[in-house]
Design an enzyme around this catalytic site. Sequence first.
Site, PDB file in Angstrom:
ATOM      1  N   ILE A  49       9.278 -15.445  -5.963  1.00  6.51           N
ATOM      2  CA  ILE A  49       8.586 -15.966  -4.920  1.00  6.51           C
ATOM      3  C   ILE A  49       7.208 -16.013  -4.749  1.00  6.51           C
ATOM      4  O   ILE A  49       6.738 -16.852  -4.021  1.00  6.51           O
ATOM      5  CB  ILE A  49       9.188 -15.048  -3.600  1.00  6.51           C
ATOM      6  CG1 ILE A  49       9.081 -16.264  -2.251  1.00  6.51           C
ATOM      7  CG2 ILE A  49       8.777 -14.106  -3.536  1.00  6.51           C
ATOM      8  CD1 ILE A  49       9.989 -15.730  -1.326  1.00  6.51           C
TER       9      ILE A  49
ATOM     10  N   ASP B 199       8.336  -6.656  -1.944  1.00  8.56           N
ATOM     11  CA  ASP B 199       7.045  -6.175  -1.332  1.00  8.56           C
ATOM     12  C   ASP B 199       5.902  -5.906  -2.389  1.00  8.56           C
ATOM     13  O   ASP B 199       4.967  -6.308  -2.152  1.00  8.56           O
ATOM     14  CB  ASP B 199       7.692  -5.148  -0.625  1.00  8.56           C
ATOM     15  CG  ASP B 199       6.580  -4.826   0.480  1.00  8.56           C
ATOM     16  OD1 ASP B 199       6.691  -3.734   1.383  1.00  8.56           O
ATOM     17  OD2 ASP B 199       5.501  -5.326   0.699  1.00  8.56           O
TER      18      ASP B 199
ATOM     19  N   TYR C 198      17.606  -1.996   0.340  1.00  8.43           N
ATOM     20  CA  TYR C 198      18.327  -1.667   1.442  1.00  8.43           C
ATOM     21  C   TYR C 198      19.786  -2.027   1.316  1.00  8.43           C
ATOM     22  O   TYR C 198      20.527  -1.581   2.442  1.00  8.43           O
ATOM     23  CB  TYR C 198      17.643  -2.496   2.804  1.00  8.43           C
ATOM     24  CG  TYR C 198      16.361  -1.828   3.202  1.00  8.43           C
ATOM     25  CD1 TYR C 198      15.664  -0.764   2.519  1.00  8.43           C
ATOM     26  CD2 TYR C 198      15.547  -2.453   4.145  1.00  8.43           C
ATOM     27  CE1 TYR C 198      14.484  -0.215   2.971  1.00  8.43           C
ATOM     28  CE2 TYR C 198      14.420  -2.186   4.719  1.00  8.43           C
ATOM     29  CZ  TYR C 198      14.051  -0.887   3.987  1.00  8.43           C
ATOM     30  OH  TYR C 198      12.652  -0.470   4.557  1.00  8.43           O
TER      31      TYR C 198
HETATM   32  N1  APR Z   1      10.858 -13.139  -5.753  1.00 10.39           N
HETATM   33  C1  APR Z   1      12.165 -13.165  -5.347  1.00 10.39           C
HETATM   34  N2  APR Z   1      12.685 -12.114  -4.796  1.00 10.39           N
HETATM   35  C2  APR Z   1      12.585 -10.950  -5.413  1.00 10.39           C
HETATM   36  C3  APR Z   1      11.370 -10.699  -6.310  1.00 10.39           C
HETATM   37  C4  APR Z   1      10.638 -11.813  -6.430  1.00 10.39           C
HETATM   38  N3  APR Z   1       9.266 -11.545  -7.157  1.00 10.39           N
HETATM   39  N4  APR Z   1      11.362  -9.440  -6.512  1.00 10.39           N
HETATM   40  C5  APR Z   1      12.528  -8.836  -6.131  1.00 10.39           C
HETATM   41  N5  APR Z   1      13.294  -9.934  -5.451  1.00 10.39           N
HETATM   42  C6  APR Z   1      14.658  -9.750  -4.990  1.00 10.39           C
HETATM   43  C7  APR Z   1      15.557  -8.469  -5.226  1.00 10.39           C
HETATM   44  O1  APR Z   1      16.185  -8.790  -6.478  1.00 10.39           O
HETATM   45  C8  APR Z   1      16.531  -8.690  -4.119  1.00 10.39           C
HETATM   46  O2  APR Z   1      17.736  -9.692  -4.236  1.00 10.39           O
HETATM   47  O3  APR Z   1      14.293  -9.346  -3.414  1.00 10.39           O
HETATM   48  C9  APR Z   1      15.596  -9.146  -2.930  1.00 10.39           C
HETATM   49  C10 APR Z   1      15.209  -7.959  -1.833  1.00 10.39           C
HETATM   50  O4  APR Z   1      15.224  -6.776  -2.508  1.00 10.39           O
HETATM   51  P1  APR Z   1      14.197  -5.514  -2.162  1.00 10.39           P
HETATM   52  O5  APR Z   1      12.887  -6.018  -2.758  1.00 10.39           O
HETATM   53  O6  APR Z   1      14.585  -4.348  -2.635  1.00 10.39           O
HETATM   54  O7  APR Z   1      13.914  -5.684  -0.794  1.00 10.39           O
HETATM   55  P2  APR Z   1      14.886  -4.973   0.324  1.00 10.39           P
HETATM   56  O8  APR Z   1      16.490  -4.724   0.106  1.00 10.39           O
HETATM   57  O9  APR Z   1      14.610  -5.670   1.770  1.00 10.39           O
HETATM   58  O10 APR Z   1      14.552  -3.275   0.625  1.00 10.39           O
HETATM   59  C11 APR Z   1      13.197  -3.516   1.274  1.00 10.39           C
HETATM   60  O11 APR Z   1      12.136  -1.946  -0.586  1.00 10.39           O
HETATM   61  O12 APR Z   1      10.367  -2.817  -1.638  1.00 10.39           O
HETATM   62  C12 APR Z   1      10.749  -1.954  -0.875  1.00 10.39           C
HETATM   63  O13 APR Z   1       8.718  -1.865   0.770  1.00 10.39           O
HETATM   64  C13 APR Z   1      10.273  -2.404   0.648  1.00 10.39           C
HETATM   65  O14 APR Z   1      10.897  -0.467   1.652  1.00 10.39           O
HETATM   66  C14 APR Z   1      11.288  -2.006   1.738  1.00 10.39           C
HETATM   67  C15 APR Z   1      12.405  -2.243   0.737  1.00 10.39           C
END
Ligand code: APR
Length: 171
Positions: A12, A35, A122
């Site tokens: 993304i 993030d 999460y």
């Molecule tokens: N582009 C698109 N999607 C991505 C990318 C990227 N560069 N990197 C990771 N993802 C995907 C993951 O593979 C997953 O499918 O984003 C989705 C959400 O995963 P997480 O990033 O772990 O987010 P979430 O499950 O909402 O947890 C949020 O994780 O990173 C920490 O600070 C954040 O505490 C918060 C928690």
Amino acid sequence: MNGRFTIEQGDITTYAVDAIVNAANTTLLGGGGVDGAIHRAAGPDLLAECRTLHGCDTGEAKITGGYRLPARYVVHTPGPIWHGGTHGEPQLLENSYRNSLTAAWNAGCRTMAFPSISTGVYRFPLDQAAHIAVRTILDFLREHPEMNRVTMVCFDSRTRRAYESAYQKLR
Ligand code: APR
């Protein structure tokens, strides 16, 4: 509708859209996963702006600049942490998508990209999250014909298949 909602596999942080959405936490001070990727690509000015926002409640959304990202804005939304599904998680996830769409729309954005909110760290069940996400996005697109394109950017093929399956059922 077809052309206005798309599901792709990718990173993304490379999307040159009006707004990308960040799956943040309630501190808005960065983390891992998407993030971490967004903050790394945007540079330190993103964190500096996030510090001025004093956090964000789960399901709410706050918008910042995109800085070194190709996207003009970043919409930050903390999705719900999965606790078994009896703590309002489905509604909170829907809120994250709807409030992110609304925040971007109100800022004048007409193209957006989402990650799969809450389905990583999460631990929200992927198929259920995909259903909620696609239903909420499609409803918003029906209500806002001027929103030109919303893309779900899936980081891996398992996630992409889940969103494609949800879309086939909801289109
Ligand atoms: N582009 C698109 N999607 C991505 C990318 C990227 N560069 N990197 C990771 N993802 C995907 C993951 O593979 C997953 O499918 O984003 C989705 C959400 O995963 P997480 O990033 O772990 O987010 P979430 O499950 O909402 O947890 C949020 O994780 O990173 C920490 O600070 C954040 O505490 C918060 C928690």
